[in-house]
Motif scaffolding. Structure first.
Motif, PDB file in Angstrom:
ATOM      1  N   GLY A 106      48.017  35.964  34.343  1.00 52.15           N
ATOM      2  CA  GLY A 106      47.674  37.358  34.103  1.00 52.15           C
ATOM      3  C   GLY A 106      46.285  37.708  34.602  1.00 52.15           C
ATOM      4  N   VAL A 107      45.328  36.804  34.379  1.00 50.42           N
ATOM      5  CA  VAL A 107      43.966  37.043  34.836  1.00 50.42           C
ATOM      6  C   VAL A 107      43.911  37.048  36.363  1.00 50.42           C
ATOM      7  CG1 VAL A 107      41.646  36.071  34.916  1.00 50.42           C
ATOM      8  CG2 VAL A 107      42.878  36.184  32.742  1.00 50.42           C
ATOM      9  N   LEU A 108      44.592  36.105  36.997  1.00 53.61           N
ATOM     10  CA  LEU A 108      44.618  36.082  38.459  1.00 53.61           C
ATOM     11  C   LEU A 108      45.242  37.357  39.009  1.00 53.61           C
ATOM     12  CD1 LEU A 108      45.649  32.368  39.116  1.00 53.61           C
ATOM     13  CD2 LEU A 108      43.451  33.435  39.659  1.00 53.61           C
ATOM     14  N   ALA A 109      46.295  37.828  38.370  1.00 57.27           N
ATOM     15  CA  ALA A 109      46.960  39.041  38.846  1.00 57.27           C
ATOM     16  C   ALA A 109      46.056  40.260  38.719  1.00 57.27           C
ATOM     17  CB  ALA A 109      48.266  39.256  38.072  1.00 57.27           C
ATOM     18  N   VAL A 110      45.358  40.387  37.585  1.00 60.46           N
ATOM     19  CA  VAL A 110      44.533  41.585  37.402  1.00 60.46           C
ATOM     20  C   VAL A 110      43.283  41.529  38.286  1.00 60.46           C
ATOM     21  CG1 VAL A 110      42.994  40.905  35.478  1.00 60.46           C
ATOM     22  CG2 VAL A 110      43.851  43.243  35.653  1.00 60.46           C
ATOM     23  N   LEU A 111      42.760  40.347  38.557  1.00 56.66           N
ATOM     24  CA  LEU A 111      41.616  40.252  39.468  1.00 56.66           C
ATOM     25  C   LEU A 111      42.030  40.593  40.892  1.00 56.66           C
ATOM     26  CD1 LEU A 111      39.815  37.061  38.106  1.00 56.66           C
ATOM     27  CD2 LEU A 111      39.001  39.432  37.985  1.00 56.66           C
ATOM     28  N   ALA A 112      43.277  40.312  41.242  1.00 55.00           N
ATOM     29  CA  ALA A 112      43.783  40.719  42.558  1.00 55.00           C
ATOM     30  C   ALA A 112      44.080  42.211  42.585  1.00 55.00           C
ATOM     31  CB  ALA A 112      45.033  39.920  42.904  1.00 55.00           C
ATOM     32  N   GLN A 113      44.723  42.714  41.534  1.00 53.96           N
ATOM     33  CA  GLN A 113      45.074  44.132  41.462  1.00 53.96           C
ATOM     34  C   GLN A 113      43.832  45.015  41.423  1.00 53.96           C
ATOM     35  OE1 GLN A 113      47.448  45.112  38.002  1.00 53.96           O
ATOM     36  NE2 GLN A 113      47.146  47.303  38.253  1.00 53.96           N
ATOM     37  N   PHE A 114      42.817  44.564  40.711  1.00 56.19           N
ATOM     38  CA  PHE A 114      41.584  45.330  40.523  1.00 56.19           C
ATOM     39  C   PHE A 114      40.432  44.700  41.299  1.00 56.19           C
ATOM     40  CE2 PHE A 114      41.559  48.226  36.557  1.00 56.19           C
ATOM     41  CZ  PHE A 114      42.703  48.858  36.991  1.00 56.19           C
ATOM     42  N   ASP A 115      40.702  44.206  42.494  1.00 57.93           N
ATOM     43  CA  ASP A 115      39.659  43.505  43.233  1.00 57.93           C
ATOM     44  C   ASP A 115      38.462  44.391  43.529  1.00 57.93           C
ATOM     45  OD1 ASP A 115      41.168  45.055  44.963  1.00 57.93           O
ATOM     46  OD2 ASP A 115      41.054  43.629  46.624  1.00 57.93           O
ATOM     47  N   ASP A 116      38.697  45.683  43.782  1.00 54.61           N
ATOM     48  CA  ASP A 116      37.577  46.587  44.072  1.00 54.61           C
ATOM     49  C   ASP A 116      36.724  46.818  42.828  1.00 54.61           C
ATOM     50  OD1 ASP A 116      39.712  47.929  42.885  1.00 54.61           O
ATOM     51  OD2 ASP A 116      39.358  49.809  43.956  1.00 54.61           O
ATOM     52  N   VAL A 117      37.371  46.971  41.669  1.00 56.23           N
ATOM     53  CA  VAL A 117      36.629  47.165  40.422  1.00 56.23           C
ATOM     54  C   VAL A 117      35.889  45.885  40.046  1.00 56.23           C
ATOM     55  CG1 VAL A 117      36.805  47.816  37.989  1.00 56.23           C
ATOM     56  CG2 VAL A 117      38.325  48.873  39.675  1.00 56.23           C
ATOM     57  N   ALA A 118      36.540  44.736  40.230  1.00 56.87           N
ATOM     58  CA  ALA A 118      35.893  43.459  39.931  1.00 56.87           C
ATOM     59  C   ALA A 118      34.661  43.251  40.813  1.00 56.87           C
ATOM     60  CB  ALA A 118      36.877  42.309  40.128  1.00 56.87           C
ATOM     61  N   LYS A 119      34.756  43.658  42.080  1.00 52.06           N
ATOM     62  CA  LYS A 119      33.615  43.519  42.987  1.00 52.06           C
ATOM     63  C   LYS A 119      32.427  44.337  42.502  1.00 52.06           C
ATOM     64  CE  LYS A 119      32.235  44.107  47.831  1.00 52.06           C
ATOM     65  NZ  LYS A 119      32.676  44.537  49.187  1.00 52.06           N
ATOM     66  N   VAL A 120      32.692  45.559  42.078  1.00 50.67           N
ATOM     67  CA  VAL A 120      31.606  46.400  41.554  1.00 50.67           C
ATOM     68  C   VAL A 120      31.069  45.809  40.250  1.00 50.67           C
ATOM     69  CG1 VAL A 120      31.025  48.681  40.644  1.00 50.67           C
ATOM     70  CG2 VAL A 120      32.498  48.480  42.665  1.00 50.67           C
ATOM     71  N   ALA A 121      31.952  45.298  39.405  1.00 51.41           N
ATOM     72  CA  ALA A 121      31.518  44.685  38.149  1.00 51.41           C
ATOM     73  C   ALA A 121      30.580  43.523  38.412  1.00 51.41           C
ATOM     74  CB  ALA A 121      32.736  44.218  37.352  1.00 51.41           C
ATOM     75  N   ILE A 122      30.908  42.711  39.413  1.00 49.38           N
ATOM     76  CA  ILE A 122      30.056  41.569  39.771  1.00 49.38           C
ATOM     77  C   ILE A 122      28.722  42.060  40.304  1.00 49.38           C
ATOM     78  CG2 ILE A 122      29.814  39.680  41.416  1.00 49.38           C
ATOM     79  CD1 ILE A 122      32.840  39.201  41.077  1.00 49.38           C
ATOM     80  N   GLU A 123      28.750  43.055  41.169  1.00 50.90           N
ATOM     81  CA  GLU A 123      27.516  43.573  41.767  1.00 50.90           C
ATOM     82  C   GLU A 123      26.588  44.172  40.719  1.00 50.90           C
ATOM     83  OE1 GLU A 123      29.024  46.322  44.614  1.00 50.90           O
ATOM     84  OE2 GLU A 123      29.401  44.784  46.154  1.00 50.90           O
ATOM     85  N   ARG A 124      27.154  44.820  39.718  1.00 51.82           N
ATOM     86  CA  ARG A 124      26.352  45.526  38.711  1.00 51.82           C
ATOM     87  C   ARG A 124      26.054  44.675  37.483  1.00 51.82           C
ATOM     88  NH1 ARG A 124      28.544  51.819  38.686  1.00 51.82           N
ATOM     89  NH2 ARG A 124      28.338  52.159  40.936  1.00 51.82           N
TER      90      ARG A 124
END
Length: 256
Positions: A158-176
């Motif tokens: 589930g975590v792998l799927a949501v990190l793939a589905q929300f890759d753009d949001v995860a990228k911003v989360a990491i940056e911020r």
């Protein structure tokens, strides 16, 4: 029920634990006797202390950069490679050294239709999500209440799927530098198919803030464990600990 569905991952970053951390972790692992357990920490961490006090626990060394701060640790837990590296398991139980496990209810929780579960926040976070795909006119206003990552169960697929589905949001989360548990809480509201429980259900798994209130709200069910327990509400947790260890905790706790 196979006990190899879950791996207990204990993040460490310093050569020695505090006496309270050591006692809390030892107590937790005593209550998880059949589970696979692994320390995860910087690959240059001296291991003599851990090998002496926790000789049966394996160690996985990762890049030191992941353990420099809370933000770098959160970035680690937002990376797909981290979860994929535990691919022989179905679930990861994150057990930070300031958490405690009172009993092993994992066989129950891994059979629930959930992808992420942690201690609820009694006062929900009111958030405006205005990043990546939700920028501008696509902004979302949401409320999240589950949950804290310090003692949390994560379904790897589930975590792998949501990190793939929300890759753009995860990228911003990491940056911020967004806390990783906040990302997964947001995903539980916005992502398709990523399942996070309500606060009452989550409180039967773990508690952190206001545990006495959560205990009253959830119908008088004590959780499997808790996070930041000796800092937030020791008066709630101490009576739930076995008598011998309780006396040891009290000797170590400030203002005891």
């Amino acid at each position: 029920m196979s006990n190899h569905r879950v791996v207990v991952v204990v993040p460490v970053y310093k050569p020695e634990l505090s006496p309270l951390e050591k006692l809390s972790l030892s107590y937790s692992l005593t209550n998880l006797p059949t589970r696979s357990v692994m320390f995860v920490g910087p690959k240059n961490l001296p291991l003599a202390y851990y090998q002496k006090h926790f000789p049966s626990v394996a160690f996985r060394g990762l890049d030191e950069a992941h353990f420099q701060s809370v933000k770098t640790y959160s970035r680690l837990l937002l990376q797909r490679d981290f979860y994929a590296s535990f691919g022989t398991y179905e679930f990861i139980l994150i057990l930070q050294t300031d958490a405690i496990v009172l009993r092993d209810d994992l066989d129950h929780w891994v059979n629930q239709p959930l992808d992420y579960i942690g201690a609820p926040w009694p006062i929900p976070w009111k958030l405006r999500v205005n990043v990546a795909r939700y920028a501008g006119a696509n902004e979302k206003r949401i409320s999240v209440s589950v949950g804290n990552g310090g003692l949390s169960l994560r379904r790897i697929s589930g975590v792998l799927a949501v990190l793939a589905q929300f890759d753009d949001v995860a990228k911003v989360a990491i940056e911020r530098g967004m806390p990783e548990d906040m990302f997964f809480s947001i995903a539980g509201v916005l992502a398709q198919g990523f399942r996070v429980p309500d606060a009452i259900s989550a409180s039967k798994f773990a508690m952190e803030f206001d545990p006495q209130d959560m205990f009253a709200i959830n119908g008088g069910v004590y959780p499997m464990g808790g996070h930041s327990w000796w800092e937030k509400a020791p008066q709630f947790w101490l009576p739930l600990i076995d008598e011998l260890e309780r006396a040891q905790f009290q000797q170590l706790m400030p203002n005891s």
